[in-house]
Scaffold this active site. Structure first.
Site: not given
Ligand code: P1T
Length: 377
Positions: A98, A195
């Site tokens: 990410y 998610k």
């Molecule tokens: O947004 P947050 O809860 O801080 O999570 C970060 C994060 C960590 N790891 C993965 C694999 C992720 O996909 C994400 C956040 N991703 C998005 C916001 C996205 O749209 O891919």
């Protein structure tokens, strides 16, 4: 016990004071103490909160971990795990994560003396070359966001342990329902609970699950010292979310497979990234390591203009960041989730201007296909 039974019951014991079947939202900042040094195990809500503790027991159980810690976001969970690494130590970071994870290493941790190098963790020979005498951690995402590369967690864990390093796996895309990294030798699992774990696009949170007592003590110490805790209300929401994780993930997986197949046969689509397709380079590995393929699908439209047209023409799918909610979300990684990754790295990985990512929701799949088809046309 089976996964769904654990999801519904772990941490969810009836409330000891009232018998409430659903863990209450303990919306309090502090707790009355019986006398100096005498209390009911709760002193101050940054340190302990019963709603958060219930969630921590719940997700730790789902990840086959002894210890769990809930954080205010996925990023704060990852940042807290990286506090196991000291200045002057080295981390190998998967070359596709990410964008926010890359940004944390590149723009924040590097200011505090944490060294890091990128490596393709799906290629063990490439990974082996990246180890240095001061390597303390390997951080992987599998499947990766957004090009869905699969890393062999057992092989990476063996290699890292032989080199004296710990393995952290971001399990956000699979959720513990489809993948339990600790079973393959991974030391620490992190999640964005924003998610699939929460699953309803109405909470931001993160999680750390692990077995090592000393590391758990430190992560708990960081959680309390830095204070990036998950609120009681968000803990309640995620705890409600995990009760239906199995049924939701099965539905995401069913729809994900149909959408990936549909896109791979569509004349306007050049390439589809989905480990469930037999054409995916690590399809066999994904079958061994994952119990399903999930709802994340990326596809190549050929150009920025094509991607823009699709993203602006969809009606049912919502254009937006994030993933893992019941509704289908569609996004443009190059300008949204991975904008902080340098263009050169992005194009090497396939995160082109024409790449579109869809988080396939659990609507009726015919409606999702109809929407994508009209947008592509
Ligand atoms: O947004 P947050 O809860 O801080 O999570 C970060 C994060 C960590 N790891 C993965 C694999 C992720 O996909 C994400 C956040 N991703 C998005 C916001 C996205 O749209 O891919």
């Amino acid at each position: 016990m089976g996964f769904s039974t654990i999801a519904i019951h772990a941490g969810n014991e009836p409330d000891p004071t009232t018998g409430a079947v659903s863990v209450p939202i303990y919306q309090t900042s502090t707790y009355a103490q019986d006398g100096l040094g005498r209390h009911k195990g709760f002193e101050y809500a940054r340190t302990q909160n019963p709603t958060r503790s219930a969630l921590e027991r719940n997700i730790a159980a789902l990840e086959n971990a002894k210890y769990g810690f809930a954080f205010a976001s996925g990023m704060s969970a990852i940042d807290s795990v990286l506090k196991l690494v000291k200045a002057g130590e080295h981390v190998i970071l998967g070359d596709n994560t990410y964008g926010g994870t890359f940004r944390l290493f590149n723009r924040v941790l590097s200011n505090y003396g944490v060294e890091f190098d990128l490596a393709d963790t799906s290629n063990i020979a490439d990974l082996e070359k990246a180890f240095k005498p001061n390597t303390k951690m390997v951080f992987v995402e599998t499947p990766t966001n957004p090009v869905m590369t699969v890393t062999d967690l057992k092989a990476v864990s063996e290699l890292a342990h032989a080199n004296g390093a710990k393995v952290v796996c971001d399990n956000t895309f699979m959720s513990p329902y489809f993948q339990q990294p600790i079973d393959f030798g991974v030391d620490i699992v992190v999640h964005s609970t924003t998610k699939y774990l929460n699953g309803h696009s109405d909470s931001v949170g993160g999680f750390v699950a692990l077995n090592d007592e000393k590391d758990a003590e430190w992560v708990g110490f960081i959680q309390n010292s830095v204070g990036a805790i998950l609120s009681p209300f968000d803990s309640f929401l995620v705890l409600r979310g995990t009760k239906t994780l199995a049924v939701r993930m099965d539905a995401h997986d069913r729809n994900g497979r149909v959408v990936a197949n549909f896109l791979s046969e569509h004349p306007k689509v050049e390439k589809v990234y989905y480990p469930g397709l037999v054409s995916h380079p690590q399809h066999e590995l994904a079958k061994q390591q994952q119990k399903g393929f999930g709802g994340m699908v990326s596809f190549e439209t050929g150009s920025y203009e094509n991607a823009k047209r699709v993203l602006e023409a969809v009606k049912l799918c919502t254009l937006g960041e994030s993933l893992g909610g019941v509704e289908s979300l569609i996004s443009h990684p190059a300008t949204m989730t991975h904008a902080s990754v340098p263009e050169e790295t992005r194009s090497k990985l396939g995160i082109t201007d024409g790449l579109v990512r869809i988080s396939v929701g659990i609507e009726d799949v015919e409606d999702i296909l109809e929407d994508l088809d009209q947008a592509l046309k």
